[in-house]
Structures are given as structure tokens and as C-alpha cells.
Motif scaffolding. Structure first.
Motif, PDB file in Angstrom:
ATOM      1  N   PHE A 242       0.588  -7.580   4.247  1.00 27.07           N
ATOM      2  CA  PHE A 242      -0.758  -7.772   3.716  1.00 27.07           C
ATOM      3  C   PHE A 242      -1.332  -6.467   3.183  1.00 27.07           C
ATOM      4  CE2 PHE A 242      -5.324  -7.345   4.483  1.00 27.07           C
ATOM      5  CZ  PHE A 242      -5.793  -8.300   3.586  1.00 27.07           C
ATOM      6  N   TYR A 243      -1.142  -5.384   3.919  1.00 21.65           N
ATOM      7  CA  TYR A 243      -1.675  -4.091   3.491  1.00 21.65           C
ATOM      8  C   TYR A 243      -1.048  -3.644   2.173  1.00 21.65           C
ATOM      9  CZ  TYR A 243      -2.891   0.800   3.350  1.00 21.65           C
ATOM     10  OH  TYR A 243      -3.354   2.021   2.938  1.00 21.65           O
ATOM     11  N   VAL A 244       0.258  -3.783   2.068  1.00 18.01           N
ATOM     12  CA  VAL A 244       0.942  -3.386   0.834  1.00 18.01           C
ATOM     13  C   VAL A 244       0.451  -4.227  -0.341  1.00 18.01           C
ATOM     14  CG1 VAL A 244       3.192  -3.362  -0.319  1.00 18.01           C
ATOM     15  CG2 VAL A 244       2.967  -2.443   1.993  1.00 18.01           C
ATOM     16  N   LEU A 245       0.322  -5.531  -0.147  1.00 15.61           N
ATOM     17  CA  LEU A 245      -0.164  -6.395  -1.226  1.00 15.61           C
ATOM     18  C   LEU A 245      -1.611  -6.079  -1.599  1.00 15.61           C
ATOM     19  CD1 LEU A 245       1.378  -9.834  -0.259  1.00 15.61           C
ATOM     20  CD2 LEU A 245       1.995  -8.378  -2.182  1.00 15.61           C
ATOM     21  N   ALA A 246      -2.451  -5.840  -0.619  1.00 11.96           N
ATOM     22  CA  ALA A 246      -3.853  -5.536  -0.893  1.00 11.96           C
ATOM     23  C   ALA A 246      -3.992  -4.231  -1.671  1.00 11.96           C
ATOM     24  CB  ALA A 246      -4.647  -5.467   0.405  1.00 11.96           C
ATOM     25  N   GLU A 247      -3.254  -3.208  -1.266  1.00 15.25           N
ATOM     26  CA  GLU A 247      -3.309  -1.934  -1.988  1.00 15.25           C
ATOM     27  C   GLU A 247      -2.740  -2.083  -3.398  1.00 15.25           C
ATOM     28  OE1 GLU A 247      -4.560   1.135  -1.345  1.00 15.25           O
ATOM     29  OE2 GLU A 247      -5.443   0.388   0.502  1.00 15.25           O
ATOM     30  N   SER A 248      -1.697  -2.883  -3.543  1.00 14.67           N
ATOM     31  CA  SER A 248      -1.099  -3.092  -4.862  1.00 14.67           C
ATOM     32  C   SER A 248      -2.070  -3.789  -5.804  1.00 14.67           C
ATOM     33  CB  SER A 248       0.178  -3.924  -4.745  1.00 14.67           C
ATOM     34  OG  SER A 248       1.135  -3.246  -3.985  1.00 14.67           O
ATOM     35  N   ILE A 249      -2.786  -4.758  -5.294  1.00 19.78           N
ATOM     36  CA  ILE A 249      -3.744  -5.480  -6.129  1.00 19.78           C
ATOM     37  C   ILE A 249      -4.825  -4.532  -6.635  1.00 19.78           C
ATOM     38  CG2 ILE A 249      -5.589  -7.213  -6.049  1.00 19.78           C
ATOM     39  CD1 ILE A 249      -3.706  -8.846  -4.215  1.00 19.78           C
ATOM     40  N   TRP A 250      -5.345  -3.667  -5.770  1.00 19.19           N
ATOM     41  CA  TRP A 250      -6.387  -2.732  -6.207  1.00 19.19           C
ATOM     42  C   TRP A 250      -5.836  -1.740  -7.231  1.00 19.19           C
ATOM     43  CZ3 TRP A 250     -11.192  -3.854  -5.685  1.00 19.19           C
ATOM     44  CH2 TRP A 250     -11.604  -4.648  -4.623  1.00 19.19           C
ATOM     45  N   GLN A 251      -4.601  -1.301  -7.054  1.00 19.35           N
ATOM     46  CA  GLN A 251      -4.007  -0.358  -8.004  1.00 19.35           C
ATOM     47  C   GLN A 251      -3.764  -1.021  -9.354  1.00 19.35           C
ATOM     48  OE1 GLN A 251      -3.797   2.857  -7.512  1.00 19.35           O
ATOM     49  NE2 GLN A 251      -4.652   2.523  -5.484  1.00 19.35           N
ATOM     50  N   ILE A 252      -3.292  -2.251  -9.351  1.00 20.66           N
ATOM     51  CA  ILE A 252      -3.081  -2.977 -10.607  1.00 20.66           C
ATOM     52  C   ILE A 252      -4.403  -3.205 -11.318  1.00 20.66           C
ATOM     53  CG2 ILE A 252      -2.368  -5.213 -11.559  1.00 20.66           C
ATOM     54  CD1 ILE A 252      -0.151  -5.210  -9.391  1.00 20.66           C
TER      55      ILE A 252
ATOM     56  N   LEU B 268     -12.703  -1.425   4.443  1.00 20.15           N
ATOM     57  CA  LEU B 268     -12.637  -2.476   5.460  1.00 20.15           C
ATOM     58  C   LEU B 268     -11.220  -3.021   5.612  1.00 20.15           C
ATOM     59  CD1 LEU B 268     -15.919  -4.475   4.809  1.00 20.15           C
ATOM     60  CD2 LEU B 268     -15.352  -3.078   6.795  1.00 20.15           C
ATOM     61  N   ILE B 269     -10.507  -3.175   4.507  1.00 20.15           N
ATOM     62  CA  ILE B 269      -9.124  -3.653   4.571  1.00 20.15           C
ATOM     63  C   ILE B 269      -8.263  -2.652   5.327  1.00 20.15           C
ATOM     64  CG2 ILE B 269      -7.050  -4.064   3.177  1.00 20.15           C
ATOM     65  CD1 ILE B 269      -8.886  -5.407   1.106  1.00 20.15           C
ATOM     66  N   ARG B 270      -8.413  -1.376   5.008  1.00 24.22           N
ATOM     67  CA  ARG B 270      -7.613  -0.345   5.674  1.00 24.22           C
ATOM     68  C   ARG B 270      -7.915  -0.282   7.164  1.00 24.22           C
ATOM     69  NH1 ARG B 270      -8.311   4.293   1.043  1.00 24.22           N
ATOM     70  NH2 ARG B 270      -6.814   3.391  -0.417  1.00 24.22           N
ATOM     71  N   LEU B 271      -9.189  -0.279   7.522  1.00 26.68           N
ATOM     72  CA  LEU B 271      -9.551  -0.220   8.937  1.00 26.68           C
ATOM     73  C   LEU B 271      -9.086  -1.462   9.692  1.00 26.68           C
ATOM     74  CD1 LEU B 271     -13.146   1.287   8.770  1.00 26.68           C
ATOM     75  CD2 LEU B 271     -11.047   2.409   9.530  1.00 26.68           C
ATOM     76  N   GLY B 272      -9.220  -2.617   9.064  1.00 25.40           N
ATOM     77  CA  GLY B 272      -8.781  -3.850   9.695  1.00 25.40           C
ATOM     78  C   GLY B 272      -7.279  -3.881   9.921  1.00 25.40           C
ATOM     79  N   CYS B 273      -6.528  -3.416   8.940  1.00 26.74           N
ATOM     80  CA  CYS B 273      -5.068  -3.383   9.082  1.00 26.74           C
ATOM     81  C   CYS B 273      -4.639  -2.401  10.158  1.00 26.74           C
ATOM     82  CB  CYS B 273      -4.416  -3.028   7.747  1.00 26.74           C
ATOM     83  SG  CYS B 273      -4.437  -4.391   6.568  1.00 26.74           S
ATOM     84  N   VAL B 274      -5.266  -1.258  10.204  1.00 31.18           N
ATOM     85  CA  VAL B 274      -4.913  -0.269  11.233  1.00 31.18           C
ATOM     86  C   VAL B 274      -5.243  -0.814  12.618  1.00 31.18           C
ATOM     87  CG1 VAL B 274      -5.530   1.991  12.170  1.00 31.18           C
ATOM     88  CG2 VAL B 274      -5.073   1.744   9.735  1.00 31.18           C
ATOM     89  N   ALA B 275      -6.409  -1.434  12.756  1.00 25.38           N
ATOM     90  CA  ALA B 275      -6.799  -1.980  14.053  1.00 25.38           C
ATOM     91  C   ALA B 275      -5.854  -3.104  14.475  1.00 25.38           C
ATOM     92  CB  ALA B 275      -8.230  -2.492  13.993  1.00 25.38           C
ATOM     93  N   ARG B 276      -5.499  -3.976  13.556  1.00 24.02           N
ATOM     94  CA  ARG B 276      -4.595  -5.084  13.873  1.00 24.02           C
ATOM     95  C   ARG B 276      -3.192  -4.568  14.215  1.00 24.02           C
ATOM     96  NH1 ARG B 276      -4.535 -10.250  15.704  1.00 24.02           N
ATOM     97  NH2 ARG B 276      -2.758 -11.337  14.853  1.00 24.02           N
ATOM     98  N   PHE B 277      -2.733  -3.553  13.481  1.00 28.81           N
ATOM     99  CA  PHE B 277      -1.428  -2.968  13.749  1.00 28.81           C
ATOM    100  C   PHE B 277      -1.384  -2.355  15.147  1.00 28.81           C
ATOM    101  CE2 PHE B 277       1.624   0.544  13.598  1.00 28.81           C
ATOM    102  CZ  PHE B 277       2.755  -0.131  13.175  1.00 28.81           C
TER     103      PHE B 277
END
Length: 66
Positions: A47-57, A11-20
Motif C-alpha cells: 500500500f505504501y509503495v502504491l500510494a507514494e507512486s500515485i503521488w509521484q505520477i 497521514l499516509i506515511r504515519l499510518g503506514c509506519v504505525a501499522r508496520f
């Protein structure tokens, strides 16, 4: 639990792509509001970079302590 996490990531990825895409379309059509949409586009990317970083951490921490 993993399925819920994967759904949230999707959902985060799709939302970011749609907003972009929305911001890029609006940026191409609006001359007066171009700085506003540039800032919004930058915020979406941040936001996308931070969200992906949080999941990776989170994954690294869980792997380390298991």
C-alpha cells in the motif's frame, strides 16, 4: 491545494509506519497468527509503495502539462 496534498501524504506515511510497527510487535508475540501478520505487513508495504507512486505520477503529469 498543495498543503492538503502534503497533509494527506503525511497521514499516509504515519499510518503506514504505525501499522508496520504494530504488525511487527504482534508478529513477535504470536506464533499461531504469524502468517496472518506477515501477510498484513506485506500489504502495508505494498500500500505504501502504491500510494507514494500515485503521488509521484500525479506530480510528473502536472509538471509535464504546465
Amino acid at each position: 491545494m498543495d498543503e492538503l496534498a502534503q497533509a494527506i501524504i503525511l497521514l499516509i506515511r504515519l499510518g503506514c509506519v504505525a501499522r508496520f510497527i504494530y504488525c511487527m510487535v504482534r508478529l513477535s508475540g504470536a506464533d499461531e497468527e504469524s502468517s496472518q501478520y506477515k501477510k498484513r505487513t506485506r500489504n502495508v508495504i505494498l500500500f505504501y509503495v502504491l500510494a507514494e507512486s500515485i503521488w509521484q505520477i500525479k506530480d510528473i503529469v502536472l509538471f509535464y502539462y504546465q
